[in-house]
Design a protein around this motif. Structure first.
Motif, PDB file in Angstrom:
ATOM      1  N   LEU A 271       1.199  62.598  45.263  1.00 55.62           N
ATOM      2  CA  LEU A 271       1.681  62.431  46.620  1.00 55.62           C
ATOM      3  C   LEU A 271       2.379  63.815  47.094  1.00 55.62           C
ATOM      4  N   ARG A 272       3.344  64.197  46.653  1.00 48.97           N
ATOM      5  CA  ARG A 272       4.257  65.327  47.049  1.00 48.97           C
ATOM      6  C   ARG A 272       3.250  66.463  47.061  1.00 48.97           C
ATOM      7  N   ALA A 273       2.322  66.689  46.144  1.00 43.49           N
ATOM      8  CA  ALA A 273       1.602  67.717  46.305  1.00 43.49           C
ATOM      9  C   ALA A 273       0.472  67.688  47.314  1.00 43.49           C
ATOM     10  N   LYS A 274       0.098  66.511  47.725  1.00 41.69           N
ATOM     11  CA  LYS A 274      -0.902  66.181  48.896  1.00 41.69           C
ATOM     12  C   LYS A 274      -0.257  66.558  50.071  1.00 41.69           C
ATOM     13  N   GLU A 275       1.023  66.104  50.268  1.00 41.74           N
ATOM     14  CA  GLU A 275       1.916  66.293  51.482  1.00 41.74           C
ATOM     15  C   GLU A 275       2.023  67.696  51.699  1.00 41.74           C
ATOM     16  N   SER A 276       2.368  68.593  50.471  1.00 42.91           N
ATOM     17  CA  SER A 276       2.711  70.197  50.649  1.00 42.91           C
ATOM     18  C   SER A 276       1.244  70.766  51.088  1.00 42.91           C
ATOM     19  N   VAL A 277       0.193  70.298  50.414  1.00 47.77           N
ATOM     20  CA  VAL A 277      -1.289  71.222  50.843  1.00 47.77           C
ATOM     21  C   VAL A 277      -1.462  70.747  52.355  1.00 47.77           C
ATOM     22  N   MET A 278      -1.328  69.478  52.850  1.00 48.06           N
ATOM     23  CA  MET A 278      -1.671  69.033  54.258  1.00 48.06           C
ATOM     24  C   MET A 278      -0.710  69.845  55.178  1.00 48.06           C
TER      25      MET A 278
END
Length: 89
Positions: free
Chosen positions: A41-48
């Motif tokens: 979820l942290r990685a997804k937030e960073s990518v977004m």
């Protein structure tokens, strides 16, 4: 002999599967799943966040390109010679 071998393989697979299920349902495994999901979820937030910044940059570039094209059209229209039609015909 092959019947005994097949039965042994079946029993071994059943035991291995049962132990695997117990292991997957354990409290420690659930903690690992939770930490892995949190990291995803942290990685997804960073990518977004990065995608949003890139989209904003592309929007700025597109707006500037449209402005340049409008200026070129206006300049070309100003430099174009006027055509006067003869109405005497």
């Amino acid at each position: 002999m092959s019947v005994v071998k097949n039965i042994a393989i079946f029993v071994g697979g059943t035991v291995f599967g049962s132990l695997g299920l117990k292991l997957l349902k354990s409290r420690d495994a659930k903690k690992v799943y939770a930490h892995t999901t949190a990291a995803a979820l942290r990685a997804k937030e960073s990518v977004m966040t990065d995608v949003t910044k890139a989209r904003e940059g592309c929007s700025d570039i597109l707006a500037e390109a449209k402005e340049i094209n409008e200026q070129k059209k206006a300049k070309a229209a100003a430099e174009a010679p006027e055509i006067i039609e003869d109405e005497a015909e």
